[in-house]
Write a protein that holds these residues in place. Sequence first.
Motif, PDB file in Angstrom:
ATOM      1  N   VAL A   1       2.116  39.371 -42.657  1.00 53.61           N
ATOM      2  CA  VAL A   1       0.756  39.619 -43.144  1.00 53.61           C
ATOM      3  C   VAL A   1      -0.167  39.921 -41.968  1.00 53.61           C
ATOM      4  N   ALA A   2      -0.859  41.046 -42.048  1.00 53.52           N
ATOM      5  CA  ALA A   2      -1.819  41.427 -41.006  1.00 53.52           C
ATOM      6  C   ALA A   2      -3.225  40.974 -41.392  1.00 53.52           C
TER       7      ALA A   2
ATOM      8  N   LEU B   1      -5.671  33.066 -40.375  1.00 55.02           N
ATOM      9  CA  LEU B   1      -5.726  33.988 -39.243  1.00 55.02           C
ATOM     10  C   LEU B   1      -7.131  34.042 -38.651  1.00 55.02           C
ATOM     11  N   TYR B   2      -8.141  34.018 -39.513  1.00 59.50           N
ATOM     12  CA  TYR B   2      -9.523  34.052 -39.025  1.00 59.50           C
ATOM     13  C   TYR B   2      -9.926  32.730 -38.388  1.00 59.50           C
TER      14      TYR B   2
ATOM     15  N   ILE C   1       2.581  27.447 -35.921  1.00 56.97           N
ATOM     16  CA  ILE C   1       2.177  28.608 -35.126  1.00 56.97           C
ATOM     17  C   ILE C   1       3.329  28.923 -34.179  1.00 56.97           C
ATOM     18  N   LEU C   2       3.948  30.082 -34.380  1.00 56.99           N
ATOM     19  CA  LEU C   2       5.094  30.490 -33.569  1.00 56.99           C
ATOM     20  C   LEU C   2       4.653  31.257 -32.334  1.00 56.99           C
ATOM     21  N   GLU C   3       5.164  30.849 -31.175  1.00 59.08           N
ATOM     22  CA  GLU C   3       4.893  31.528 -29.905  1.00 59.08           C
ATOM     23  C   GLU C   3       3.399  31.733 -29.658  1.00 59.08           C
ATOM     24  N   LYS C   4       2.599  30.807 -30.165  1.00 62.34           N
ATOM     25  CA  LYS C   4       1.141  30.803 -29.989  1.00 62.34           C
ATOM     26  C   LYS C   4       0.446  32.028 -30.612  1.00 62.34           C
ATOM     27  N   GLU C   5       1.165  32.779 -31.460  1.00 62.42           N
ATOM     28  CA  GLU C   5       0.608  34.007 -32.011  1.00 62.42           C
ATOM     29  C   GLU C   5       0.715  34.118 -33.532  1.00 62.42           C
ATOM     30  N   LEU C   6       1.877  33.785 -34.078  1.00 60.71           N
ATOM     31  CA  LEU C   6       2.137  33.988 -35.498  1.00 60.71           C
ATOM     32  C   LEU C   6       1.862  32.721 -36.302  1.00 60.71           C
TER      33      LEU C   6
ATOM     34  N   GLY D   1       0.430  36.876 -39.466  1.00 63.73           N
ATOM     35  CA  GLY D   1       1.021  35.648 -39.978  1.00 63.73           C
ATOM     36  C   GLY D   1       2.268  35.957 -40.777  1.00 63.73           C
ATOM     37  N   ILE D   2       3.032  34.922 -41.080  1.00 65.71           N
ATOM     38  CA  ILE D   2       4.240  35.061 -41.887  1.00 65.71           C
ATOM     39  C   ILE D   2       4.148  34.127 -43.085  1.00 65.71           C
ATOM     40  N   LEU D   3       4.326  34.707 -44.255  1.00 64.87           N
ATOM     41  CA  LEU D   3       4.337  33.934 -45.493  1.00 64.87           C
ATOM     42  C   LEU D   3       5.793  33.768 -45.918  1.00 64.87           C
ATOM     43  N   ILE D   4       6.234  32.517 -46.022  1.00 64.91           N
ATOM     44  CA  ILE D   4       7.639  32.230 -46.339  1.00 64.91           C
ATOM     45  C   ILE D   4       7.726  31.469 -47.662  1.00 64.91           C
ATOM     46  N   TYR D   5       8.468  32.043 -48.607  1.00 60.57           N
ATOM     47  CA  TYR D   5       8.739  31.376 -49.880  1.00 60.57           C
ATOM     48  C   TYR D   5      10.132  30.755 -49.797  1.00 60.57           C
ATOM     49  N   VAL D   6      10.234  29.485 -50.167  1.00 61.51           N
ATOM     50  CA  VAL D   6      11.508  28.760 -50.061  1.00 61.51           C
ATOM     51  C   VAL D   6      11.865  28.145 -51.410  1.00 61.51           C
ATOM     52  N   ARG D   7      13.087  28.414 -51.871  1.00 66.42           N
ATOM     53  CA  ARG D   7      13.591  27.811 -53.094  1.00 66.42           C
ATOM     54  C   ARG D   7      14.291  26.502 -52.784  1.00 66.42           C
TER      55      ARG D   7
END
Length: 214
Positions: free
Chosen positions: A148-149, A124-125, A93-98, A132-138
């Motif tokens: 994502v809202a 989020l719920y 959780i970034l900066e208590k928000e994301l 939120g942020i969805l990160i795909y990493v190779r």
Amino acid sequence: MLGGRDVRKLILTDMNERRKKIRRNVDDPTRIYASEASQCTRFSYYDRVNPINSNSVELFHFFLTHGFRHSFENIESEYKTDNLTLVLTADIILEKELVVRLQVTDSLPDSPRPYDLLYLNACLYALDKQEGILIYVRGDGQSSEFLVAKSGKMFEELIRRARVLSTLLREKRVPIVEPSESCMTCKYYERCYMIERKETSFSIEGLFGKSKDT
């Protein structure tokens, strides 16, 4: 082979046993994990009721993802509705928000995968956040990110799927088939699609009225 023993088989057996220990408690059908509800319902059902051991590719991907995720915060949360508990974990959780969800992948998608969207939206719920942020990493470190809202419709769909899985587990009824491209690499493929392989004289040329001699 080593001394008459199949070393590869021994290693895979050991890895599968370790994977089972890492996995959560799946005995309670009223306790559904968001990862189960967001993926194929039949896959989730079989993985609880009558699982098949994973092959080496699936196992290495599981341990790679598990190790990668557990180097972060891993905030576990629950969302209760009626007689159902939805369980999920946010990676960061970034900066208590994301809310951040990390996915290790072989290739970077052009758009978020549906099951990843469903999972992150549920986070989020459960955590009462708006974005939120969805990160795909190779494996080579390349990544792609998607913002994502919060979506009420997506969350309703996930809860519906969780209720369906919970009911089928209690009643011991196998879910219907959910055809998708992921079926091709699924370890339960043969349970859903029974195909008898036979030799045939069929040819593309014959389909269009041509012969191989012309």
